[in-house]
Design a protein around this motif. Sequence first.
Motif, PDB file in Angstrom:
ATOM      1  N   ARG A 140       0.831  -1.202   0.000  1.00  0.00           N
ATOM      2  CA  ARG A 140       0.000   0.000   0.000  1.00  0.00           C
ATOM      3  C   ARG A 140       0.865   1.251   0.000  1.00  0.00           C
ATOM      4  NH1 ARG A 140      -3.797  -2.423   4.083  1.00  0.00           N
ATOM      5  NH2 ARG A 140      -5.697  -2.782   2.925  1.00  0.00           N
TER       6      ARG A 140
ATOM      7  N   TYR B 147       1.027  -5.656   2.595  1.00  0.00           N
ATOM      8  CA  TYR B 147      -0.174  -5.738   3.419  1.00  0.00           C
ATOM      9  C   TYR B 147      -0.928  -7.028   3.120  1.00  0.00           C
ATOM     10  CZ  TYR B 147      -3.335  -4.348  -0.416  1.00  0.00           C
ATOM     11  OH  TYR B 147      -4.050  -4.293  -1.591  1.00  0.00           O
ATOM     12  N   GLN B 148      -0.617  -7.652   1.965  1.00  0.00           N
ATOM     13  CA  GLN B 148      -1.242  -8.929   1.621  1.00  0.00           C
ATOM     14  C   GLN B 148      -0.287  -9.748   0.773  1.00  0.00           C
ATOM     15  OE1 GLN B 148      -4.944  -8.730  -0.610  1.00  0.00           O
ATOM     16  NE2 GLN B 148      -5.191 -10.946  -0.575  1.00  0.00           N
TER      17      GLN B 148
ATOM     18  N   ILE C 248      -0.552 -13.082  -1.697  1.00  0.00           N
ATOM     19  CA  ILE C 248      -1.429 -14.052  -2.360  1.00  0.00           C
ATOM     20  C   ILE C 248      -0.558 -15.255  -2.710  1.00  0.00           C
ATOM     21  CG2 ILE C 248      -2.963 -14.505  -4.302  1.00  0.00           C
ATOM     22  CD1 ILE C 248      -3.422 -11.460  -4.490  1.00  0.00           C
TER      23      ILE C 248
ATOM     24  N   LYS D 140     -10.673  -7.713  -6.216  1.00  0.00           N
ATOM     25  CA  LYS D 140     -10.668  -6.987  -4.950  1.00  0.00           C
ATOM     26  C   LYS D 140     -11.847  -7.477  -4.123  1.00  0.00           C
ATOM     27  CE  LYS D 140      -9.229  -2.710  -4.995  1.00  0.00           C
ATOM     28  NZ  LYS D 140      -9.206  -1.249  -5.138  1.00  0.00           N
ATOM     29  N   ASN D 141     -11.567  -7.723  -2.855  1.00  0.00           N
ATOM     30  CA  ASN D 141     -12.537  -8.352  -1.971  1.00  0.00           C
ATOM     31  C   ASN D 141     -13.010  -7.353  -0.915  1.00  0.00           C
ATOM     32  OD1 ASN D 141     -14.042 -10.327  -0.763  1.00  0.00           O
ATOM     33  ND2 ASN D 141     -12.331 -11.314   0.258  1.00  0.00           N
TER      34      ASN D 141
ATOM     35  N   ASN E 273     -11.536  -3.090   2.015  1.00  0.00           N
ATOM     36  CA  ASN E 273     -10.260  -3.036   2.728  1.00  0.00           C
ATOM     37  C   ASN E 273      -9.052  -3.111   1.786  1.00  0.00           C
ATOM     38  OD1 ASN E 273     -10.294  -5.696   1.957  1.00  0.00           O
ATOM     39  ND2 ASN E 273     -10.069  -6.539   4.010  1.00  0.00           N
TER      40      ASN E 273
ATOM     41  N   GLU F 191      -8.001  -5.639   0.030  1.00  0.00           N
ATOM     42  CA  GLU F 191      -7.430  -6.966  -0.165  1.00  0.00           C
ATOM     43  C   GLU F 191      -8.081  -7.643  -1.362  1.00  0.00           C
ATOM     44  OE1 GLU F 191      -6.953  -9.463   3.196  1.00  0.00           O
ATOM     45  OE2 GLU F 191      -5.880  -7.929   4.323  1.00  0.00           O
ATOM     46  N   TYR F 192      -7.336  -8.583  -1.920  1.00  0.00           N
ATOM     47  CA  TYR F 192      -7.805  -9.351  -3.070  1.00  0.00           C
ATOM     48  C   TYR F 192      -8.136 -10.762  -2.620  1.00  0.00           C
ATOM     49  CZ  TYR F 192      -6.705  -5.583  -6.214  1.00  0.00           C
ATOM     50  OH  TYR F 192      -6.721  -4.376  -6.852  1.00  0.00           O
TER      51      TYR F 192
ATOM     52  N   SER G 179      -8.107 -14.641  -2.017  1.00  0.00           N
ATOM     53  CA  SER G 179      -6.941 -15.502  -1.819  1.00  0.00           C
ATOM     54  C   SER G 179      -6.881 -16.610  -2.865  1.00  0.00           C
ATOM     55  CB  SER G 179      -6.935 -16.100  -0.410  1.00  0.00           C
ATOM     56  OG  SER G 179      -8.129 -16.827  -0.192  1.00  0.00           O
TER      57      SER G 179
END
Length: 190
Positions: A57, A69-70, A72, A106-107, A110, A112-113, A115
């Motif tokens: 981010r 931040y994520q 995958i 995108k989920n 927030n 995030e995408y 998984s």
Amino acid sequence: MRKKSFSPWFEVDTNPTVVQRILPQSKLERFEGIDLSPSGDVLAIATSETNAVLLFRRRADGRFEDGPYQTIDGSEYPHDVSFSNLKNGELLAVAQRAGAIAIYSKNGSNGEYTSSPMFEISGPHSRLAFSDGVVFVPPHDRYLAACNLELGTITFFRITSLSPLEIQNQPEHEWKHESIYHPDGLAFSN
């Protein structure tokens, strides 16, 4: 006739406030493809050796966070990533050397995408072999293009629906020419 002045070099401002260096978090990670979301707020990096895509981010000061931040996980040797301009970067394509393209969404709000991929292009009809590059084709991003090292081709898959997401599993177009030899990167301008 006046001759134009030409300088054979250029300088990059190496001031730490201007240039940011993002380093792998472990010795196992090797950065491959990289893409910036249309908003400029998210940076995606494929790490082939750890079979993961890292998402960073942008902070309020304009720099990216030091760590993702994520993460995958689950790709097979991801080599390139591409955000779509559709829906402000809600789709993220990941080219995998194993001959597949995974599409994540995108989920929620927030950032995030998902998984797991919401769509995957793969199999013998896809004509993906040693896929090294992927990009949504502007200006409308209604096609997804991929480089195929093994076949020496660039294939184009048509996006037939956004809701639910549907992409042809067989290329609608395929570029093959003697000048295309082991294509390893791909980009289009608007």
